[in-house]
Structure formats: structure tokens, C-alpha cells
Design a protein around this motif. Structure first.
Motif: not given
Length: 71
Positions: A67, A37, A7, A39-40
Motif C-alpha cells: 500500500r 505495508n 498499491y 499486503d500480498w
């Protein structure tokens, strides 16, 4: 495809006149235009701008993790 991910993390600031939630969503929507990508996210700071004794803008600093591409 591997069974692990790598990441990268960036920091962005979103703002809104209406709410903290909207400030978060504004930041993520704008970032998603150029970053794949995601993710959070993590809220690391919340602040605001005061106008005439009331909230003028909400500002939220986010760390966003995405990512690194496997290909």
C-alpha cells in the motif's frame, strides 16, 4: 483514513538451497526490511540451479504489492 487503497507492485527474486517455500520467505523477509505495508505476493516464476544433477538452489520470482501510505 480513506476507504480505498492505492498499491505499488515490485518484482523480487528469492533463493534457497532447501525449498521453494524458504526462497519465498527469504525474499519477503529481506524486502520487509525496507518496504512497509506489504499486503500480498504472487509467484510468477519458479526456477532452479542444477549442481551435479541435483537441485543446488531454488529461485522464485515474486510480484509484491504494498500500500502507498495514506499520510
Amino acid at each position: 483514513m480513506s476507504d480505498h487503497h492505492t498499491y505499488k507492485k515490485i518484482e523480487i527474486v528469492g533463493s534457497s538451497r532447501n525449498s521453494i517455500d524458504e526462497a519465498i520467505n527469504n525474499a519477503l523477509t529481506e524486502a520487509s526490511r525496507t518496504i512497509r505495508n506489504m499486503d500480498w505476493f504472487e509467484v510468477v516464476e519458479t526456477r532452479g540451479h542444477v549442481e551435479n544433477g541435483r537441485v543446488g538452489h531454488y529461485q522464485v520470482t515474486l510480484k509484491v504489492g504494498f500500500r502507498v501510505s495514506d499520510s
